[in-house]
Design a protein around this motif. Structure first.
Motif, short mmCIF file in Angstrom:
data_model
loop_
_atom_site.label_atom_id
_atom_site.label_comp_id
_atom_site.label_asym_id
_atom_site.label_seq_id
_atom_site.Cartn_x
_atom_site.Cartn_y
_atom_site.Cartn_z
N ASP A 64 -13.74 43.31 92.61
CA ASP A 64 -14.48 42.08 92.38
C ASP A 64 -13.70 40.85 92.85
O ASP A 64 -13.28 40.01 92.03
N PRO A 65 -13.50 40.73 94.17
CA PRO A 65 -12.65 39.64 94.69
C PRO A 65 -13.35 38.29 94.75
O PRO A 65 -13.95 37.93 95.76
N THR A 66 -13.25 37.54 93.67
CA THR A 66 -14.05 36.33 93.48
C THR A 66 -13.80 35.24 94.51
O THR A 66 -14.69 34.45 94.80
N ALA A 67 -12.58 35.14 95.04
CA ALA A 67 -12.29 34.01 95.92
C ALA A 67 -12.54 34.32 97.39
O ALA A 67 -12.39 33.46 98.23
N ASP A 68 -12.91 35.57 97.68
CA ASP A 68 -13.06 35.96 99.08
C ASP A 68 -14.50 35.92 99.54
O ASP A 68 -15.43 36.21 98.79
N GLY A 69 -14.65 35.58 100.82
CA GLY A 69 -15.96 35.58 101.45
C GLY A 69 -16.38 36.98 101.86
O GLY A 69 -15.68 37.96 101.57
N PRO A 70 -17.52 37.09 102.53
CA PRO A 70 -18.09 38.40 102.84
C PRO A 70 -17.16 39.31 103.67
O PRO A 70 -17.11 40.52 103.40
N THR A 73 -14.40 40.59 101.32
CA THR A 73 -15.01 41.33 100.22
C THR A 73 -15.45 42.71 100.69
O THR A 73 -15.17 43.73 100.05
N GLN A 74 -16.12 42.74 101.84
CA GLN A 74 -16.57 44.04 102.36
C GLN A 74 -15.38 44.89 102.78
O GLN A 74 -15.39 46.11 102.58
N GLN A 77 -14.00 46.57 99.81
CA GLN A 77 -14.86 47.68 99.42
C GLN A 77 -14.60 48.90 100.30
O GLN A 77 -14.49 50.03 99.81
N GLY A 197 -15.08 26.53 98.66
CA GLY A 197 -15.80 27.68 99.19
C GLY A 197 -14.89 28.89 99.24
O GLY A 197 -13.77 28.86 98.73
N THR A 198 -15.39 29.96 99.86
CA THR A 198 -14.62 31.20 99.93
C THR A 198 -14.04 31.38 101.32
O THR A 198 -14.27 30.56 102.20
N LYS A 201 -15.26 31.56 106.60
CA LYS A 201 -16.41 30.94 107.25
C LYS A 201 -15.92 29.94 108.30
O LYS A 201 -15.01 29.17 108.06
N PHE A 229 -8.10 29.26 105.08
CA PHE A 229 -9.57 29.15 105.02
C PHE A 229 -10.09 28.45 106.28
O PHE A 229 -9.81 27.27 106.50
N MET B 207 -18.56 27.83 94.44
CA MET B 207 -17.36 27.32 95.11
C MET B 207 -17.71 26.51 96.34
O MET B 207 -17.01 25.58 96.71
N TRP B 208 -18.80 26.90 96.98
CA TRP B 208 -19.21 26.16 98.18
C TRP B 208 -19.94 24.85 97.82
O TRP B 208 -19.97 23.92 98.62
#
Lengths: 275, 436
Positions: A64-70, A73-74, A77, A197-198, A201, A229, B207-208
């Motif tokens: 459950d990596p809350t601070a990471d973007g897709p 995160t993927q 997983q 944001g995460t 991006k 980031f 967060m965004w």
């Protein structure tokens, strides 16, 4: 800057010293243990070291990596689906710190640290994890979800006792009192996010806002800063150079390796370093 | 007060200690300033969310003490949602079980069919007072998403609902209604594609968009101040129970039973009784199909303390701290974590936790339908399933209150599927083929 901690953390101080002397911004890169496959991790580190990166984060995957973007995160997983285990990740880092002088930092989430117990031992928690991380030769920990006010965990104290720098992550929307609280416990350097944001991006950096935030961080925390980031190009690294000691490139290099393999990764790192 | 506060001969004097309103919660000891309930709770979030949580804490503590905020909330509770919800003496059910008197707190009769509307209305009102321009939320079964979409429509705020792909697939009716209410429903494809991943996705959206967005969290969990806000806004349930039962029986209940997923309905009905040790409080977790990992959502069976999604509590996780999949017939209880105050109350032995298995839950649902003509939600049927076991062991003058946190209409597909109902299946087939 004086080193307050004896141990592997000194590798971080030495890296910043080299960066300072070179006059060029440093580069911190990122891998996820177990991604894309466990057997790729050593190639990744080797490529990064040979291309001349200054610091490397090894992320221990969490569900459950809350601070990471897709992207990350993927990737976490995938790593977990590949059967990546935390202890194996720690053992991997032990081999890498033996082989290379580059400072390696563990990045993960607090539950991984909090849940850790050494093989054959029952005691779980921060002290068990920092002991194992230090034994593996890591120089610091980056745990984005352990804020300075959770004092009862004794996280920064236990890191320092083990010879590890607790690296704190902060963002441009930070308030004065929070930045001050971070400055009181942080060591080594501050990890500043270029925006809210995460991770991962591709957006333009607001250099005016970011410059002011990085100056404030330097002034309050009295530590060097690394900026991460949305950093993916040499021109961004150059734009950051007057304001930060280190640029952090994570998701972009992860995608580069996925698409172009080790050689592509090497070329991209050299490009980021302006070589 | 008489010497025996439970004396039925003294209907007026049985329960006379004052009832606290929203404005009188300052003296309540928990949580501490950083949101801790003993060792649990706290605010374990990435730094960029910390300012928003500090702003929210400050705004909430201010507004909950303001008369106009309380007045507006009371108005919405009474006229929009339909509070107070009835406390109903289930005479037939009580007699058929042959033990204690069973009272049902009918939260399912409020707007949107579940207690979730209580904290959704309060938080939307808070979002409006804070000048926020947008609402986001997570949902599992879709009940909280539905409540959030409902209040967003009422307050004229755009609403984005994050929902795991698995839940989107199995709760199509709620997804349809949320979209009719004007909300954007975003299926979450990460992780186990269920509630916890929806929580993560909503946190990332926040967060965004941290400046303009209000994150309307749907249970008594997450980082401080959410467990406190949701508890306070749900505590109206327990306050009403106390007043209503005092009118019927002139005394406090002996037992209060509620199902526990994240724990919002449970803490809502328990809160009023926490400082009354003579009232036994029972939380019922989802027992699922068995004891093996992945077959249930019993945090107090297979779980241990951890720090996930911003708070410390019990989580179902593996040896290394990876959060584990859960199962329950009720999507609303199908969650690996539990609100931090529940973890604290459990350790202090103030709340006893037990569980109900899927098949016991279906039996409880059917028994209530047949004895009282009430269709309870699958979640609430867990509480009923425990009461079916408990009530016969008690004497006829003992009183059990059950929180019927939601009504069962939403569960038609789940119940029909479980019962393998041929007529319903034929109907679905005909419907899909356009033969109706």
């Amino acid at each position: 800057m004086t080193s307050k901690i004896q141990g592997n953390a000194q590798r971080i101080d030495e890296a910043f010293e080299r960066i300072r002397k070179s006059g060029e911004p440093g580069l911190m890169t990122h891998i996820i243990y177990g991604y894309p496959r466990v057997e790729d991790n050593e190639v990744l580190i080797e490529t990064m070291v040979e291309a001349g990166v200054d610091l490397i984060e090894v992320q221990l995957p969490f569900s459950d990596p809350t601070a990471d973007g897709p992207t990350i995160t993927q990737a976490c997983q995938v790593a977990l689906d590949n059967g990546a285990h935390i202890q194996e990740g720690i053992d991997f880092v032990a081999r890498m710190t033996e082989k290379y002088d580059v400072p390696i930092l563990f990045m993960s989430y607090f539950n991984i640290v909090f849940s850790y117990h050494a093989p054959g031992e029952e005691k779980r928690g921060v002290s068990s994890f920092v002991h194992a991380a230090a034994k593996a030769g890591a120089s610091g920990l980056i745990v984005p979800d352990i804020p300075p006010e959770e004092k009862s965990e004794r996280y920064p104290e236990l890191c320092k006792e083990a010879g590890l720098y607790p690296i704190y992550v902060t963002s441009p929307n930070v308030s004065d009192h929070r930045l001050k609280a971070i400055g009181e416990v942080a060591e080594g350097f501050i990890y500043c996010t270029s925006r809210t944001g995460t991770t991962g991006k591709d957006v333009d950096l607001d250099m005016e806002m970011l410059g002011a935030f990085l100056k404030q961080t330097h002034d309050v925390c009295k530590l060097p800063v690394a900026v991460g980031f949305s950093i993916a190009r040499r021109d961004q690294v150059e734009a950051l150079a007057p304001h930060a000691e280190v640029a952090v490139v994570g998701s972009h290099l992860l995608r580069t390796f996925d698409e172009k393999g080790a050689q592509g990764l090497r070329e991209e790192i050299l490009k980021l370093k302006g070589k | 007060m008489t010497d025996d506060p439970r004396s039925p001969q003294d209907p007026k004097g049985g329960d006379s200690t004052p009832i606290r309103g929203l404005d009188q919660l300052e003296g309540v000891a928990l949580p501490d300033a950083q949101g801790h309930y003993g060792e649990y709770g706290g605010r374990y979030v990435p730094e960029m969310l910390a300012p928003a949580l500090e702003e929210l804490t400050e705004a909430y503590l201010y507004w909950r003490g303001q008369e106009d905020f309380q007045r507006d909330l009371r108005y919405l509770y009474e006229n929009y949602s339909g509070r107070p919800t009835p406390l109903y003496f289930a005479k037939n059910l009580s007699e058929s079980l042959g033990g204690a008197k069973i009272y049902l707190k009918q939260e399912g009769l409020g707007a949107t069919g579940a207690h979730k509307i209580n904290h959704a209305l309060g938080q939307a009102l808070l979002a409006e007072r804070m000048g926020k321009k947008r609402i986001i939320c997570e949902t599992g079964a879709g009940q909280h998403g539905l409540a959030s979409a409902t209040v967003a429509a009422r307050f004229g705020l755009p609403c984005t609902v994050y929902m795991g792909e698995v839940d989107v697939a199995r709760q199509a009716t709620n997804v349809f209604w949320m979209r009719q209410l004007g909300a954007k429903v975003v299926p979450v494809s990460e992780g186990t594609r269920t509630l916890k991943d929806a929580v993560n996705a909503a946190m990332k959206d926040w967060m965004w968009n941290v400046e303009e967005t209000y994150f309307l969290l749907g249970s008594a969990l997450g980082p401080h101040p959410y467990p406190m806000i949701v508890r306070d806004l749900q505590s109206v349930v327990g306050r009403e129970v106390r007043l209503q039962l005092n009118q019927f029986e002139g005394r406090l209940p002996d037992y209060v039973v509620a199902c526990v997923g994240g724990g919002s309905n449970a803490i809502g009905i328990f809160n009023e009784f926490l400082d009354k040790p003579e009232v036994k409080l029972v939380g019922v977790e989802a027992g699922g199909t068995g004891d093996a990992p992945g077959e249930h959502a019993r945090r107090f069976l297979g779980g241990r303390p951890g720090v996930v999604e911003g708070y410390k509590s019990y989580f179902l996780q593996n040896d290394e701290g990876q959060v584990q999949p859960t199962h329950s017939i009720s999507a609303g209880l199908d969650y690996a974590g539990i609100g931090p105050q529940h973890a604290w109350l459990r350790d202090r032995k103030r709340v006893e936790f037990t569980h109900a298995l899927d098949h016991e839950v279906i039996h409880a649902f059917q028994l209530l339908a047949q004895k009282e003509g009430i269709l309870a939600a699958m979640e609430s049927s867990h509480a009923l399933a425990h009461v079916i076991k408990l009530a016969p062991t008690l004497s006829k003058d003992e009183i059990v209150v059950v929180n019927l946190s939601g009504r069962g209409d939403k569960d038609i597909f789940i119940v029909a599927e479980y019962l393998d109902d041929p007529d319903w299946k034929q109907y679905c087939k005909n419907f899909a083929e356009g033969k109706l």
